[in-house]
Enzyme design. Structure first.
Site, short mmCIF file in Angstrom:
data_model
loop_
_atom_site.label_atom_id
_atom_site.label_comp_id
_atom_site.label_asym_id
_atom_site.label_seq_id
_atom_site.Cartn_x
_atom_site.Cartn_y
_atom_site.Cartn_z
N ASP A 154 17.51 3.07 -4.43
CA ASP A 154 16.87 3.41 -5.70
C ASP A 154 17.53 2.60 -6.81
OD1 ASP A 154 19.37 4.50 -6.11
OD2 ASP A 154 18.68 6.52 -6.51
N ASP A 207 19.43 3.36 -10.45
CA ASP A 207 19.95 4.45 -11.28
C ASP A 207 20.25 3.95 -12.69
OD1 ASP A 207 20.50 6.34 -8.89
OD2 ASP A 207 21.62 4.55 -8.35
N ASP A 212 16.12 6.73 -10.87
CA ASP A 212 16.75 7.92 -11.45
C ASP A 212 17.15 7.61 -12.88
OD1 ASP A 212 16.58 9.28 -9.07
OD2 ASP A 212 18.69 9.03 -8.53
#
Ligand code: DCT
Ligand code: MG
Length: 510
Positions: free
Chosen positions: A343, A345, A434
């Protein structure tokens, strides 16, 4: 030919003749003036020592007969770093910190090369973890320094992405993951700490002798290392890779929104493939899992750095449209220099904004992306942060900041990449992002926490608790002795409060 053998095969007669000729080097013979060697006789023996001294001198090295202040390099055979330090202390050497302690293999490589070769970790003698800092506890003498002592805490080691023990660390990560799937915490910790310490070594383990003095390697772990050295693989790892439960948990938990509980349930229900699970009409999926299945292929193919950079631009554009003075930092693995991640962040903070602005920001950003058609999934977690609360003692506790877990639709055209986009018709990729919003007062703590790695963070907290009587989490640092919070503006200040050398983000890949 192996230079070590070349030395060992030297006929005896010749050796003794050379021994007689032993002398201190004449200044004109010394080619390498920066080094002054001393070869330790202990466990090497007089004959071999004399032979090596003579050989080294003939090659242009300065070798001293006696230990003196001019010596810079100590060469030993069959001695650990602790053995050499002990010997130095008996010789009343006060400060051994300037001395290089080397295994004879270094000298032999130098002999082969005809010049000093680079000293790498495999040559440098390591000091055992349990070696006392000072020989007599009451003494005022400066402790004979711990040369290359490897700490049991990941936050006291520098771990770059240059892992020269991958063959072992991959094995231990598989065993750790399997322990996690079986909810065996002790075994998880054993394996993950072993993987972590091996990642920090500047040299590859090639024999069991190389594992001497390295912490976090218990008998079980050493047995596995030995098997990999001897057989090229570990039977335990092979068994795990062939284990149906492991394979299914690996497959199921790769779906966004699926954790251990759901995996366990599906496995017990007899599911073995994702297609059967997707087709099953009786199963209920959470919104997160539905998104996980919908974008499965994109999400399991890792995020590249080029994609992360493109997301960075998107995030900065959107955030700055509402809070121009905001600080936006890409954290997680990409901040540690990783080239791929699962992902992207981000940590967002703003020095001059009201609490209401802060609370609203992520909502505004998400609405903007929704309007632009870039939003595939989002899930808000509102802040539950209380300023005066003591930091959390739990090493894995999630923090209390407001955050949003998203899946963004990243158009291929926004990615600066030399790879052509693979799928025809689909001109975007789903990317997990995120976003974390933190109050400005705690941005240093949040940055440290969100940079990871997980193992680095765990050991920072463990170190704070056990070695400093402090409690550290993503919001604050609390000193239990002084009964007060310690403020910090930067990560450097947090390391300083903890009495730790500063470790750069790219050295935190523990
Ligand atoms: N983190 C934390 N507490 C959590 C979860 C994460 O402090 N409960 C920290 C540790 C790493 C960082 O946040 C980012 O987490 P991940 O994205 O899971 O890890 P990563 O290191 O970025 O790895 P990946 O490349 O897989 O994203
Ligand atoms: Mg990440």
């Amino acid at each position: 030919m192996d230079p070590l053998q070349a030395v060992r095969l030297e006929p005896r007669k010749k050796r003794s003749r050379q021994m007689g000729a032993s002398r201190t080097s004449l200044p004109q013979d010394v080619k390498f003036r920066d080094l002054v060697l001393f070869i330790l006789e202990k466990k090497m023996g007089t004959t071999r020592r004399a032979f090596l001294m003579e050989l080294a001198r003939r090659k242009g090295f300065r070798v001293e007969n006696e230990l003196s202040d001019s010596v810079t390099h100590i060469v030993a055979e069959n001695n650990s770093g602790s053995d050499v330090l002990e010997w130095l202390q008996v010789q009343k050497v006060k400060d051994s910190s300037q001395l290089e302690l080397l295994d004879v293999s270094w000298l032999i490589e130098c002999m082969g090369a005809g010049r000093p070769v680079e000293m790498t970790g495999k040559h440098q003698l390591v000091v055992r973890q349990d070696y006392p800092a000072s020989p007599n506890p009451g003494s005022q003498e400066a402790p004979a320094l711990a040369v290359h002592r490897i700490s049991e805490y990941a936050c006291k080691r520098r771990t770059t992405l240059n892992n020269c023990n991958r063959i072992f660390t991959d094995a231990f990560e598989i065993l750790a993951e399997n322990s996690e799937f079986r909810e065996n915490e002790d075994s998880y910790v054993t394996f993950i700490r072993a993987a972590s310490v091996l990642k920090s070594l500047p040299f590859p383990i090639v024999s069991m002798k190389d594992t001497e003095g390295i912490p976090c390697l218990g008998d079980k772990v050493k047995g596995i290392i030995e098997e990999i050295i001897e057989e090229g693989e570990s039977s335990e790892v092979k068994a795990v890779l062939n284990d149906e439960r492991y394979q299914c948990f690996k497959l199921f938990t790769a779906v966004f929104g699926v954790g251990l509980k759901t995996s366990e349930k599906w496995f017990r229900m007899g599911f073995r493939t994702l297609s059967k699970i997707r087709e099953d009409k009786s199963l209920k999926f959470t919104r997160m899992q539905q998104a996980g299945f919908r974008y499965y292929e994109d999400l399991v193919s890792c995020v590249t750095r080029a994609e992360a950079e493109a997301v960075d631009v998107l995030v900065k554009e959107a955030v700055r449209a509402y809070l121009p003075g905001a600080f936006i930092t890409m954290t997680g693995g990409f901040r540690r220099g990783k080239k791929i991640g699962h992902d992207v962040d981000f940590l967002i903070t703003s020095p001059e904004s009201t609490e209401e602005d802060e609370q609203q920001l992520l909502h505004k950003v998400v609405n903007l992306w929704e309007k632009k058609g870039l939003l595939l999934y989002h899930d808000f977690m509102e802040s539950t942060f209380e300023k005066l609360k003591q930091p959390s003692r739990k090493v894995d506790a999630l923090d209390h900041f407001q955050k949003c877990f998203l899946i963004l639709k990243l158009p291929h055209e926004r990615v600066d990449s030399d790879r052509p986009s693979q799928q025809e018709g689909k001109n975007w990729k789903a990317i997990r992002v995120d976003l974390v919003m933190c109050p400005y007062e705690c941005h240093a703590f949040a940055l440290l926490g969100w940079t990871g790695s997980r193992q680095f963070e765990r050991d920072l907290r463990r170190y704070a608790t056990h070695e400093r009587r402090m409690i550290l989490d993503n919001h604050a640092l609390y000193d239990k002795t002084k009964r007060m919070f310690l403020q910090a503006e930067s990560e450097e200040e947090i390391f300083a409060h903890l009495g730790l050398d500063y470790i750069e983000p790219w050295e935190r890949n523990a």
